[in-house]
Design an enzyme around this catalytic site. Structure first.
Site, PDB file in Angstrom:
ATOM      1  N   HIS A 136       0.829  -1.203   0.000  1.00  0.00           N
ATOM      2  CA  HIS A 136       0.000   0.000   0.000  1.00  0.00           C
ATOM      3  C   HIS A 136       0.870   1.262   0.000  1.00  0.00           C
ATOM      4  O   HIS A 136       0.635   2.193  -0.781  1.00  0.00           O
ATOM      5  CB  HIS A 136      -0.926  -0.021   1.222  1.00  0.00           C
ATOM      6  CG  HIS A 136      -1.769   1.201   1.366  1.00  0.00           C
ATOM      7  ND1 HIS A 136      -3.079   1.260   0.936  1.00  0.00           N
ATOM      8  CD2 HIS A 136      -1.484   2.427   1.868  1.00  0.00           C
ATOM      9  CE1 HIS A 136      -3.554   2.479   1.177  1.00  0.00           C
ATOM     10  NE2 HIS A 136      -2.609   3.207   1.749  1.00  0.00           N
ATOM     11  N   GLU A 137       1.890   1.278   0.842  1.00  0.00           N
ATOM     12  CA  GLU A 137       2.750   2.473   0.931  1.00  0.00           C
ATOM     13  C   GLU A 137       3.540   2.678  -0.359  1.00  0.00           C
ATOM     14  O   GLU A 137       3.658   3.795  -0.859  1.00  0.00           O
ATOM     15  CB  GLU A 137       3.699   2.359   2.135  1.00  0.00           C
ATOM     16  CG  GLU A 137       3.006   2.333   3.493  1.00  0.00           C
ATOM     17  CD  GLU A 137       2.117   3.546   3.737  1.00  0.00           C
ATOM     18  OE1 GLU A 137       2.424   4.641   3.234  1.00  0.00           O
ATOM     19  OE2 GLU A 137       1.087   3.396   4.416  1.00  0.00           O
ATOM     20  N   HIS A 140       1.440   4.265  -3.055  1.00  0.00           N
ATOM     21  CA  HIS A 140       1.339   5.737  -2.996  1.00  0.00           C
ATOM     22  C   HIS A 140       2.512   6.365  -3.753  1.00  0.00           C
ATOM     23  O   HIS A 140       2.353   7.338  -4.488  1.00  0.00           O
ATOM     24  CB  HIS A 140       1.399   6.231  -1.546  1.00  0.00           C
ATOM     25  CG  HIS A 140       0.091   6.184  -0.813  1.00  0.00           C
ATOM     26  ND1 HIS A 140      -1.052   6.766  -1.295  1.00  0.00           N
ATOM     27  CD2 HIS A 140      -0.237   5.654   0.398  1.00  0.00           C
ATOM     28  CE1 HIS A 140      -2.043   6.585  -0.405  1.00  0.00           C
ATOM     29  NE2 HIS A 140      -1.575   5.898   0.618  1.00  0.00           N
ATOM     30  N   GLU A 197      -6.392   6.775  -1.363  1.00  0.00           N
ATOM     31  CA  GLU A 197      -6.334   5.610  -0.473  1.00  0.00           C
ATOM     32  C   GLU A 197      -6.832   4.349  -1.177  1.00  0.00           C
ATOM     33  O   GLU A 197      -6.200   3.300  -1.128  1.00  0.00           O
ATOM     34  CB  GLU A 197      -7.170   5.850   0.788  1.00  0.00           C
ATOM     35  CG  GLU A 197      -6.451   6.645   1.854  1.00  0.00           C
ATOM     36  CD  GLU A 197      -5.093   6.068   2.176  1.00  0.00           C
ATOM     37  OE1 GLU A 197      -4.994   4.881   2.486  1.00  0.00           O
ATOM     38  OE2 GLU A 197      -4.104   6.807   2.095  1.00  0.00           O
TER      39      GLU A 197
HETATM   40 ZN   LIG Z   1      -2.471   5.197   2.243  1.00  0.00          ZN
END
Ligand SMILES: [Zn+2]
Length: 268
Positions: A136-137, A140, A197
């Site tokens: 997830h990071e 981004h 997100e």
């Molecule tokens: Zn996030």
């Protein structure tokens, strides 16, 4: 009213002149500030952060964070190369550090600068749990969400005029600190938008599967996170029933994507 019109005008002009393509979604995104401008500030702030915090070195957990991070970054490269984005990661300088701190938190700054806090490890539980956060990071960073957020901020503050941006180093640093809040308190980091997100969730779960981690660990992780008191990471990554159910629904497609690359068994 006047300000709104001006912002729209700038955004319109910029949309024509300063766009980047998100390789995962094919969508055009605003890239008013280039990675060439953004990354040096990010790298510098990351180094400062490491200097003023307790970096864990030479432990099994520190090695684990690095190993999982490297596998996720490798998966990202494989995916990008296979989809015609060779060289997309030029300029990225991946680093993965574990910080001795009870915070249940993790983050990634533009250009691939990642931090995990020891406090999040018990919630992550397994390699796949760590990979879910890492994916997830990293997502981004790959989707240039920091770049888009900074671009929007420049417009809002009237620094950008009609696509020509003369951003001083000082402005760039101030803006960066405002959004990443890493000086003294990472908890002050501003959250990404809801759409960023969910985009990071969609990309992240594919990355973890491509790296050979069971994507089922992603919804399980955020379920645990939600029931583990008030983890700091939730201030920037709100976990709720709809997020968890959408992650659950993404598991089969993440596994299918991994299968295209010959990955059919997964680490838990
Ligand atoms: Zn996030």
């Amino acid at each position: 009213m006047k300000i709104t019109l001006r912002v729209c005008f700038f955004a319109g002009v910029l949309a024509l002149s300063s766009c980047a393509t998100n390789p995962f979604t094919g969508k055009q995104t605003m890239a008013l500030v280039s990675n060439d401008q953004l990354f040096p500030t990010s790298f510098q702030q990351y180094d400062e952060f490491l200097k003023s915090n307790k970096v864990v070195e030479g432990t099994t957990d520190a090695a684990r964070i690095k190993r999982i991070g490297q596998r996720i970054a490798k998966a990202a490269e494989t995916y990008l190369n296979a989809n015609g984005y060779v060289g997309y990661l030029n300029g990225y300088k991946w680093e993965y550090h574990l910080i001795e701190d009870d915070q249940k938190n993790a983050w990634c700054m533009p250009g691939g600068k990642i931090v995990f806090y020891t406090g999040i490890l018990p919630v992550a539980q397994s390699d796949a749990g760590i990979a879910a956060i890492m994916g997830h990071e990293v997502a981004h960073a790959l989707a240039n969400h920091g770049q888009q957020r900074m671009s929007a901020a420049y417009i809002q503050q009237g620094i950008a005029i009609a696509g020509n941006v003369a951003i001083t180093d000082e402005q760039s640093r101030d803006m960066f600190n405002q959004y990443y809040g890493i000086g003294s308190n990472v908890g002050a980091m501003l959250p990404f938008s809801r759409s960023h997100e969910s985009e990071a969730d969609r990309i992240g779960i594919v990355l973890m599967a491509l790296a050979g981690y069971n994507p089922e660990a992603a919804p399980a992780l955020w379920t645990r996170m939600e029931s583990s008191g008030t983890p700091e990471i939730l201030s920037t990554h709100p976990a709720n029933a709809s997020r968890i159910s959408s992650l659950t629904s993404l598991v089969p497609s993440a596994k299918a994507e991994a299968k295209k690359f010959g990955i059919t068994t997964f680490t838990e």
